[in-house]
Design a protein around this motif. Structure first.
Motif, PDB file in Angstrom:
ATOM      1  N   ILE A   1      59.092 -33.087  40.528  1.00 61.79           N
ATOM      2  CA  ILE A   1      59.774 -32.853  41.861  1.00 61.79           C
ATOM      3  C   ILE A   1      60.965 -33.351  41.881  1.00 61.79           C
ATOM      4  N   LEU A   2      61.664 -33.481  40.825  1.00 60.18           N
ATOM      5  CA  LEU A   2      63.190 -33.785  40.543  1.00 60.18           C
ATOM      6  C   LEU A   2      63.811 -32.593  39.934  1.00 60.18           C
ATOM      7  N   ALA A   3      64.901 -31.948  40.899  1.00 56.42           N
ATOM      8  CA  ALA A   3      65.376 -30.656  40.557  1.00 56.42           C
ATOM      9  C   ALA A   3      66.702 -30.687  39.955  1.00 56.42           C
ATOM     10  N   ASP A   4      67.523 -31.787  40.127  1.00 56.95           N
ATOM     11  CA  ASP A   4      68.740 -31.872  39.461  1.00 56.95           C
ATOM     12  C   ASP A   4      69.475 -33.134  39.839  1.00 56.95           C
ATOM     13  N   VAL A   5      70.243 -33.669  38.987  1.00 56.74           N
ATOM     14  CA  VAL A   5      71.123 -34.913  39.040  1.00 56.74           C
ATOM     15  C   VAL A   5      72.645 -34.645  38.638  1.00 56.74           C
ATOM     16  N   ARG A   6      73.363 -35.250  39.726  1.00 58.11           N
ATOM     17  CA  ARG A   6      74.850 -35.041  39.371  1.00 58.11           C
ATOM     18  C   ARG A   6      75.594 -36.197  39.820  1.00 58.11           C
ATOM     19  N   ASP A   7      76.456 -36.426  39.176  1.00 59.88           N
ATOM     20  CA  ASP A   7      77.519 -37.795  39.134  1.00 59.88           C
ATOM     21  C   ASP A   7      78.748 -37.311  39.928  1.00 59.88           C
ATOM     22  N   GLU A   8      78.678 -37.846  41.229  1.00 60.02           N
ATOM     23  CA  GLU A   8      80.071 -37.614  42.354  1.00 60.02           C
ATOM     24  C   GLU A   8      80.947 -38.901  42.163  1.00 60.02           C
ATOM     25  N   SER A   9      80.688 -39.778  41.413  1.00 55.52           N
ATOM     26  CA  SER A   9      81.333 -41.205  41.530  1.00 55.52           C
ATOM     27  C   SER A   9      83.006 -41.161  41.400  1.00 55.52           C
TER      28      SER A   9
ATOM     29  N   GLU B   1      67.148 -35.988  31.184  1.00 51.59           N
ATOM     30  CA  GLU B   1      66.456 -35.914  30.158  1.00 51.59           C
ATOM     31  C   GLU B   1      64.633 -35.656  30.836  1.00 51.59           C
ATOM     32  N   LEU B   2      64.689 -36.607  31.834  1.00 53.41           N
ATOM     33  CA  LEU B   2      63.277 -36.349  32.605  1.00 53.41           C
ATOM     34  C   LEU B   2      63.190 -34.965  33.252  1.00 53.41           C
ATOM     35  N   ILE B   3      64.517 -34.468  33.697  1.00 54.02           N
ATOM     36  CA  ILE B   3      64.324 -33.198  34.323  1.00 54.02           C
ATOM     37  C   ILE B   3      63.919 -32.034  33.132  1.00 54.02           C
ATOM     38  N   GLN B   4      64.925 -32.428  32.064  1.00 63.10           N
ATOM     39  CA  GLN B   4      64.578 -31.254  31.095  1.00 63.10           C
ATOM     40  C   GLN B   4      63.132 -31.285  30.511  1.00 63.10           C
ATOM     41  N   THR B   5      62.526 -32.669  30.320  1.00 65.77           N
ATOM     42  CA  THR B   5      61.051 -32.778  29.878  1.00 65.77           C
ATOM     43  C   THR B   5      60.018 -32.430  30.750  1.00 65.77           C
ATOM     44  N   LYS B   6      60.514 -32.303  32.043  1.00 66.45           N
ATOM     45  CA  LYS B   6      59.485 -32.086  33.156  1.00 66.45           C
ATOM     46  C   LYS B   6      58.638 -33.299  33.134  1.00 66.45           C
ATOM     47  N   LYS B   7      59.000 -34.403  33.166  1.00 64.05           N
ATOM     48  CA  LYS B   7      58.229 -35.576  33.286  1.00 64.05           C
ATOM     49  C   LYS B   7      58.306 -35.916  34.833  1.00 64.05           C
ATOM     50  N   VAL B   8      59.188 -35.434  35.426  1.00 63.24           N
ATOM     51  CA  VAL B   8      59.376 -35.760  36.693  1.00 63.24           C
ATOM     52  C   VAL B   8      59.642 -34.249  37.555  1.00 63.24           C
TER      53      VAL B   8
ATOM     54  N   TRP C   1      67.591 -32.141  52.207  1.00 58.18           N
ATOM     55  CA  TRP C   1      68.121 -33.422  52.115  1.00 58.18           C
ATOM     56  C   TRP C   1      68.191 -33.617  50.684  1.00 58.18           C
ATOM     57  N   GLN C   2      69.080 -34.732  50.360  1.00 56.13           N
ATOM     58  CA  GLN C   2      69.177 -35.293  49.109  1.00 56.13           C
ATOM     59  C   GLN C   2      69.110 -36.905  48.855  1.00 56.13           C
ATOM     60  N   ILE C   3      68.951 -37.500  47.870  1.00 55.64           N
ATOM     61  CA  ILE C   3      69.118 -38.845  47.596  1.00 55.64           C
ATOM     62  C   ILE C   3      70.407 -39.069  47.009  1.00 55.64           C
ATOM     63  N   VAL C   4      71.219 -40.365  47.647  1.00 50.89           N
ATOM     64  CA  VAL C   4      72.513 -40.877  47.239  1.00 50.89           C
ATOM     65  C   VAL C   4      72.214 -42.162  46.702  1.00 50.89           C
ATOM     66  N   VAL C   5      72.399 -42.258  45.394  1.00 51.01           N
ATOM     67  CA  VAL C   5      72.311 -43.851  44.767  1.00 51.01           C
ATOM     68  C   VAL C   5      73.880 -44.549  44.839  1.00 51.01           C
ATOM     69  N   THR C   6      73.715 -45.576  45.430  1.00 48.19           N
ATOM     70  CA  THR C   6      75.277 -45.953  45.699  1.00 48.19           C
ATOM     71  C   THR C   6      75.264 -47.192  44.942  1.00 48.19           C
ATOM     72  N   GLU C   7      74.259 -48.009  44.478  1.00 45.15           N
ATOM     73  CA  GLU C   7      74.371 -48.990  43.621  1.00 45.15           C
ATOM     74  C   GLU C   7      73.377 -48.956  42.357  1.00 45.15           C
TER      75      GLU C   7
ATOM     76  N   ARG D   1      78.203 -42.793  43.320  1.00 47.48           N
ATOM     77  CA  ARG D   1      77.786 -41.713  44.034  1.00 47.48           C
ATOM     78  C   ARG D   1      76.997 -40.981  43.031  1.00 47.48           C
ATOM     79  N   ILE D   2      75.741 -41.098  42.643  1.00 44.64           N
ATOM     80  CA  ILE D   2      74.697 -40.312  42.086  1.00 44.64           C
ATOM     81  C   ILE D   2      73.726 -39.656  43.184  1.00 44.64           C
ATOM     82  N   ILE D   3      73.893 -38.165  42.998  1.00 46.12           N
ATOM     83  CA  ILE D   3      72.964 -37.332  43.687  1.00 46.12           C
ATOM     84  C   ILE D   3      71.916 -36.825  42.946  1.00 46.12           C
ATOM     85  N   LEU D   4      70.745 -36.951  43.629  1.00 45.63           N
ATOM     86  CA  LEU D   4      69.316 -36.544  43.197  1.00 45.63           C
ATOM     87  C   LEU D   4      68.726 -35.406  43.994  1.00 45.63           C
ATOM     88  N   GLU D   5      68.654 -34.140  43.628  1.00 51.65           N
ATOM     89  CA  GLU D   5      68.214 -33.372  44.481  1.00 51.65           C
ATOM     90  C   GLU D   5      66.658 -32.991  44.248  1.00 51.65           C
ATOM     91  N   PRO D   6      65.871 -33.020  45.307  1.00 49.35           N
ATOM     92  CA  PRO D   6      64.473 -32.787  44.861  1.00 49.35           C
ATOM     93  C   PRO D   6      63.824 -31.215  44.709  1.00 49.35           C
TER      94      PRO D   6
END
Length: 761
Positions: free
Chosen positions: A286-294, A277-284, A255-261, A299-304
């Protein structure tokens, strides 16, 4: 030191007085909006200049450079870049809720990119901007000289819409600032109509119409209602705004999270940079990747990191560490009457707008009255000329000074006013002489107008103007008529820009903060027995322990008990409203039993017009029989009735006068359903004939010629059908052959001894 331009005064006084002048100029002419039209001077001048250029919403576009140049040269002696930036903001639908400028070309985007140069873009007004200037030619507002005294500009716009709250405002002055969020226009109109009907309405009552801001980029407000009420009451506060998101199933457990607003005033590009930056610094972690498909939408994709991650835990972490959650500050600092800065409440801002609308209405009515009086004076002169045509022609033809001659002539002896096309009976008022205006109008009259048909048209026009004049005089003398007219204008605004129009529906939702911890919230609650008590008026409380359900309990005057049952603090309560919506209420959140409780409506968004149909403990895997007053119903799993937000979940669909009526549990082994109507007819049919649904209207349980459903229950046929007779004794009917039938049939009269209230319990 003989120069008159020189003066001697202490330096501190000279600097202080000049700085005070600068501060007042900044406050009044730059930073703070006017409470009446919601505009700052630069925005007001932009719209007025576009009106002078005839850039209506249905007309053509003009170069933005032309518009900003006219504004700068005629009204606003500041830089053209600042003017163009202000105009571009009025055209950005991701910044302003109801754009006032219709832009053509690149006017920037939500990523933070700047608009193209003014020579590349074109613009015109929107219908909303035209509504702000409606009546400007009818002396609706005062005008003042522009900066060099060569032209006139309006001090304020007539503003048929509450633009200040609809579009919001922000600005920083000297020693003060303002920050007002946008709101939904349909809701603002509803609040204005209520304020017209009830001028002394409380601030809390207005929240029923304006529950909170409505941002152009949507999102979800998670601020508690009591904080919102306090902010609107004092004019200062803040709103927690979150991005709207959903979980998208990718199959095979992925599954993935889709931010719509995303929250208002958050640049999408900066937000994605922060998430990366949160992914690179490993502050989160449990978050693997973020993509902009707008594309045109967000449509912002957040992959766990793993499919075993809890989505709520992931989003709760991101809300705390990124701009997926922001805090919008409210500082309702505005200019009252265009002069006095004041931090106003929601009610005060709406009242300032309504008072302005009344003043505009009176000025427009008075202006129209003067126009009618002038036209009636001219029409009287025309009618005199028609009834004395030969004498008028003779004077014009032979007199060297026809105008003074017409004014000296006594027309009273020969003229009688026409009251209809065939009746000339009433003598005219006055001394029978023509005024200068009448004489001038007669001299300028065309020869083609000297015909009988034109005379009849003048009579009809005069009669119509006299009728309109009488209506205007009534309007000017009756305050109730004035507020009625203002209410009609507001309803017209609602019809043009309200919730039923494109883009008029509310975009920002409401929800509880619901920050999910790493462990289930039930595990953090100590399991204790409680007794839930809810009164008929909806006051609920939880008493410690399992008390005797038949014991006497205290309630408010005029109130009485309705629901009393045992449960535990780890349980969830489900509330069914008469509008078919189900609300979830954790038992641990109930107020203690020392007092008389708190209203349920403060805990969930149950409308004032809705009643509580049933209140019960949620049973995982349990099922319920839902039915409406019209006799439609179905079986619903209690798991499908759970709501995640305080706004509830629509389960039973009802319309018009139909309301939810029955919500009874199904026991294991129940195989029959008994239904009784208000006509006392009883019907028994197999429970297998009812569908199991998560939401809907259901199927017809029983047919009624008149009336509707009174009660329903499920039971086991082998045990028979039981009810309480008028004496309070349990009576059981074992042989139900007489009342057995198919679903949706009428049934037969209930057996003797059945309760008169047509209910089983």
């Amino acid at each position: 030191m003989d120069d008159d331009r020189l003066s001697a005064e202490p330096l501190s006084r000279a600097i202080g007085s000049r700085y005070l002048q600068y501060a007042l100029s900044t406050i009044m002419h730059r930073a703070l909006p006017d409470a009446r039209d919601g505009l700052k001077p630069v925005h007001r001048r932009i719209l007025y200049a576009m009106r002078e250029l005839r850039l209506g919403s249905t007309g053509g576009f003009r170069k933005s450079a032309k518009i900003s140049g006219d504004v700068m040269g005629n009204y606003h002696p500041h830089g053209d870049a600042a003017i163009y930036d202000a105009m571009a903001r009025l055209a950005q639908d991701f910044v302003i809720r109801y754009p006032l400028v219709d832009g053509q070309g690149n006017f920037g985007n939500i990523d933070g990119d700047n608009p193209a140069a003014s020579r590349y873009t074109e613009a015109r007004m929107t219908a909303m901007a035209e509504a702000l200037m409606q009546g400007l030619d009818e002396n609706a507002v005062d005008f003042r000289d522009n900066y060099d005294g060569t032209l006139q500009e309006p001090e304020v716009l007539p503003a048929t819409v509450p633009n200040l709250l609809a579009n919001g405002a922000s600005g920083i002055a000297v020693g003060m600032a303002t920050n007002i969020p946008p709101h939904n226009l349909d809701e603002l109109v509803g609040a204005c109509l209520h304020l017209i009907k009830t001028p002394d309405a409380r601030d809390e009552t207005l929240l029923n119409y304006v529950p909170g801001p409505d941002f152009p980029t949507g999102g979800t407000i998670v601020e508690p209602r009591e904080n919102i009420a306090e902010a609107y009451r004092t004019g200062r506060g803040a709103f927690r705004l979150r991005a709207r998101w959903e979980t998208e199933d990718l199959g095979r457990g992925q599954w993935q999270i889709v931010v719509t607003e995303i929250p208002h005033q958050v640049q999408k590009s900066k937000l994605i940079e922060k998430l990366a930056e949160l992914i690179q610094t490993k502050k989160v972690p449990i978050l693997a990747d973020v993509r902009d498909e707008s594309a045109d939408d967000i449509r912002i994709i957040l992959e766990p990191r793993s499919k075993n991650v809890d989505p709520d835990v992931l989003m709760g972490t991101l809300f705390r560490q990124s701009d997926l959650e922001t805090r919008f500050s409210l500082n309702m600092n505005v200019l009252i009457d265009g002069r006095t800065p004041k931090v106003c409440s929601l009610k005060e801002v709406l009242r300032a707008f309504l008072d302005h609308r009344r003043e505009v209405l009176l000025r427009r009515a008075q202006h129209r009255l003067e126009k009618i009086d002038h036209r009636l004076e001219v029409l009287e002169g025309f009618l005199i000329a028609f009834l004395n045509l030969d004498r008028v022609i003779d004077i014009i033809r032979y007199d060297e000074a026809p105008k003074p001659a017409l004014m000296r002539e006594d027309w009273g002896r020969s003229f009688v006013r026409a009251t209809s096309e065939a009746d000339y009976a009433t003598p005219p008022p006055g001394d029978g002489e023509l005024t200068e205006v009448q004489a001038e109008a007669i001299l300028n009259m065309r020869l083609r107008s000297l015909r009988r048909l034109e005379e009849m048209e003048l009579i009809r026009e005069r009669d119509a103007l006299m009728e309109e004049r009488a209506d205007l005089e009534d309007l000017l003398s009756d305050e109730a008529l004035q507020w009625g007219r203002i209410a009609d204008e507001l309803r017209d605004v609602r019809a043009r820009f309200g919730a039923k129009t494109p883009g008029g529906a509310r975009r920002t939702g409401f929800a509880e903060a619901g920050e999910t911890p790493d462990v289930p919230i039930e595990a953090m609650i100590e399991r204790e027995p409680i007794t839930v008590v809810c009164s008929r008026m909806g006051w609920i409380r939880a008493m410690k322990g399992h008390i005797d359900l038949s014991s006497d309990l205290k309630f408010r005057d005029g109130d009485e008990g309705r629901f009393v049952f045992h449960t535990e603090t780890t349980d969830k309560l489900l509330i069914l409203g008469s509008q078919g919506r189900v609300y979830t209420l954790p038992a641990a959140n109930l107020p203690g039993g020392r007092g008389l409780g708190e209203p349920v409506r403060l805990m969930v968004d149950l409308p004032n017009e809705a009643e509580i149909v049933d209140l019960f403990v949620y049973r995982p895997g349990g099922k319920r029989l839902l039915a409406s007053s019209s006799g439609d119903g179905f079986i619903v799993p209690e798991d499908e009735m759970l709501a995640q937000t305080r706004t509830g979940k629509q389960v039973l669909n009802v319309r018009g006068d139909v309301v939810a009526k029955v919500c009874v549990p199904l026991a294991d082994g129940d195989d029959e359903v008994a239904v009784v109507g208000e006509n006392r007819k009883l019907l028994v049919f197999p429970i297998a004939e009812l569908p199991e649904m998560a939401r809907g209207k259901g199927v017809r349980l029983q047919k009624y010629k008149d009336g509707g459903l009174s009660d329903a229950r499920s039971f086991r046929l082998s045990d028979g059908l039981s009810w309480l007779d008028p004496a309070g004794r349990t009576r059981t009917e074992a042989d139900l052959t007489e009342w057995a039938g198919k679903r949706a049939s009428a049934g037969r009269m209930a057996p003797r001894g059945f309760p008169r209230d047509n209910r089983f319990t």
